[in-house]
Design a protein around this motif. Sequence first.
Motif, PDB file in Angstrom:
ATOM      1  N   ALA A 485       0.833  -1.201   0.000  1.00 47.96           N
ATOM      2  CA  ALA A 485       0.000   0.000   0.000  1.00 47.96           C
ATOM      3  C   ALA A 485       0.870   1.254   0.000  1.00 47.96           C
ATOM      4  O   ALA A 485       0.604   2.216  -0.736  1.00 47.96           O
ATOM      5  N   TYR A 489       0.311   2.442  -3.633  1.00 43.70           N
ATOM      6  CA  TYR A 489      -0.967   3.156  -3.649  1.00 43.70           C
ATOM      7  C   TYR A 489      -1.003   4.471  -2.873  1.00 43.70           C
ATOM      8  O   TYR A 489      -1.743   5.392  -3.244  1.00 43.70           O
ATOM      9  N   SER A 498      -8.485   7.048   2.634  1.00 43.20           N
ATOM     10  CA  SER A 498      -7.795   6.562   1.441  1.00 43.20           C
ATOM     11  C   SER A 498      -6.758   5.492   1.798  1.00 43.20           C
ATOM     12  O   SER A 498      -6.404   4.664   0.951  1.00 43.20           O
ATOM     13  N   THR A 501      -8.590   2.293   1.497  1.00 45.46           N
ATOM     14  CA  THR A 501      -8.672   1.886   0.090  1.00 45.46           C
ATOM     15  C   THR A 501      -7.341   1.327  -0.399  1.00 45.46           C
ATOM     16  O   THR A 501      -7.294   0.309  -1.107  1.00 45.46           O
ATOM     17  N   ALA A 502      -6.245   1.993  -0.017  1.00 51.34           N
ATOM     18  CA  ALA A 502      -4.913   1.561  -0.459  1.00 51.34           C
ATOM     19  C   ALA A 502      -4.584   0.160   0.045  1.00 51.34           C
ATOM     20  O   ALA A 502      -4.062  -0.688  -0.698  1.00 51.34           O
ATOM     21  N   THR A 503      -4.881  -0.117   1.294  1.00 48.29           N
ATOM     22  CA  THR A 503      -4.558  -1.429   1.848  1.00 48.29           C
ATOM     23  C   THR A 503      -5.485  -2.516   1.306  1.00 48.29           C
ATOM     24  O   THR A 503      -5.066  -3.672   1.149  1.00 48.29           O
ATOM     25  N   ASN A 505      -6.690  -2.467  -1.725  1.00 50.65           N
ATOM     26  CA  ASN A 505      -6.127  -2.731  -3.044  1.00 50.65           C
ATOM     27  C   ASN A 505      -4.880  -3.605  -2.950  1.00 50.65           C
ATOM     28  O   ASN A 505      -4.672  -4.506  -3.761  1.00 50.65           O
ATOM     29  N   LYS A 508      -5.953  -7.134  -2.188  1.00 52.51           N
ATOM     30  CA  LYS A 508      -6.512  -7.739  -3.403  1.00 52.51           C
ATOM     31  C   LYS A 508      -5.390  -8.183  -4.338  1.00 52.51           C
ATOM     32  O   LYS A 508      -5.439  -9.284  -4.903  1.00 52.51           O
ATOM     33  N   ASP A 509      -4.358  -7.350  -4.494  1.00 53.21           N
ATOM     34  CA  ASP A 509      -3.229  -7.690  -5.349  1.00 53.21           C
ATOM     35  C   ASP A 509      -2.500  -8.926  -4.842  1.00 53.21           C
ATOM     36  O   ASP A 509      -2.100  -9.805  -5.612  1.00 53.21           O
ATOM     37  N   SER A 513      -9.313 -10.519  -4.247  1.00 55.64           N
ATOM     38  CA  SER A 513     -10.505  -9.856  -3.721  1.00 55.64           C
ATOM     39  C   SER A 513     -11.420 -10.888  -3.066  1.00 55.64           C
ATOM     40  O   SER A 513     -11.666 -11.966  -3.616  1.00 55.64           O
ATOM     41  N   TYR A 518      -8.105 -10.154   2.541  1.00 58.95           N
ATOM     42  CA  TYR A 518      -8.823  -8.948   2.102  1.00 58.95           C
ATOM     43  C   TYR A 518      -9.926  -8.596   3.106  1.00 58.95           C
ATOM     44  O   TYR A 518     -10.078  -7.433   3.505  1.00 58.95           O
TER      45      TYR A 518
END
Length: 531
Positions: A485, A489, A498, A501-503, A505, A508-509, A513, A518
């Motif tokens: 992250a 991100y 945010s 959201t970054a973590t 994402n 998920k990477d 997901s 997650y």
Amino acid sequence: MLVVGIQASTGTANALPGSLSGPAAAGQRAQLVEQATTQAPGLARSLALGSQEKLVVRDVVVDADGTRHLRYDRTYGGLPVLGGDLVVHQTAGGAVKSVDRATGRALDLKSLTPGLTSAKAAAKATTTVKALVGDTSDKDEAPLAAVGTADAPQLVVWAASGTPRLAYETVVSGTRADGTPSEQHVVTDAASGAVLQQHEAIQTAAGTGQGIFVGTVPLTTTQSGSTYQLKDASRGNQYTTDLAGKTSGSGTLYTDADNIWGTGTVSNGQSAAVDAQYGAAVTWDFYKNTFGRNGIANDGKGAYSRVHYGKNYVNAFWDDSCFCMTYGDGSGNTHPLTELDVAGHEMSHGVTSRTARLNYSGESGGLNEATSDIFGTMVEFYANLPTDKPDYLIGELININGNGTPLRYMDKPSKDGASADYWSSSVKNLDVHYSSGVANHFFYLLAEGSGAKSINGVSYNSPTYSGSTVTGIGRDKAAAVWYRALTVYMTSTTNYASARTATLNAAKDLYGSGSTEYNAVAAAWTGVNVN
């Protein structure tokens, strides 16, 4: 910085059997060298050395019974003689018992005028060193990666092998493939240009240090001649210096004669340096072995550490302009802030400055500080030292509060009396060291989960905002999520919303997901009221 916010004398050395050591040796050495210098002309004559030869004292050792060992280098016509050194052994009364010579050959050169120019000697030496690029005869020595220019060749007398002759010694600097500096000394015949000898002067060494907090640990140091430097060529040449109470400058590089550093006591100035140097090494290793990051800036270059900053300075800080870490000695100059998680914390500020570059104010400032706490904690777990058992307490050994309590708590940050457990609209108004509590709490929940538990003998009881239960995914996975992250991100202005959201994402990477990981990230953020 970690919080809101002399060079000491070395201990007395133990006397070695048959040698002079400790304070007496240090006090007498100058006198002994002077005496050996006075004796040099007479000894040269008694050893049947020629009129152009002189002895130059390098060292003197005196045994407990008074026996002396005078170590001399030799010159011929004012030129250094490579292979001309010798040791004269004397009784306590000064009588010569025996002599050990590097060479028994007489020196009788017909001329001291070289047939080869110094420029040609330099070119020959450089060509010789460049031939080593990509090759090495020592399996423990990395091949050369780059070769620089040669220093001006120096005329010498070569007497180490064969017939003594006039020669040039040229130093060619470079860098090895693993980042270790190279200093190749090439000796060439001053008449023919033939290479007589080539050797590497820079050596990495396995030293031992005893720090205030880390205990007895191995240190990778650099040997230069007979002196060891607290410089780690295997980790980007990162090193530690002594500011000796100053508040500016780069400090003086620590050096040592026996490669055994510190005593574990505050009164020994090297002890704090051991903590700092080891902390830098472990932090380097953690980032490299965990994330494949090659140094703080990911460019293979090491940061340096400065210890003994100022007087009674109760803080430690990272300075991006000097790419260095600095540690004060604490209250009364007796409580250095060189604990391991502090080292990891400060170096991680450098990682943040080279990645997301989170602004050091408001919520992004809290995330910046939390990033350093998170990775400083991970460095502590990575090292797993018996003298500093890993935990989720920040600065628990430096006793900065004076009552034995840690600086910060990750499981329930508010235990320090100022940090936030959960997000609210007022968090952005807190000092960054207190607004960091939200992210620190999130990380603990993600790694270990909510509720009561004991880890390495420390009791924790982490609550959640809504009373929900969070199941941890383990600190390694939690750290992987945060690192991705941060490096992929987050931006300079990332706030808590945010960051969620970054973590997510990042999770998920890394794990997909809807994966357990997650979902745990989402649950941990909800647990600190970031939705």
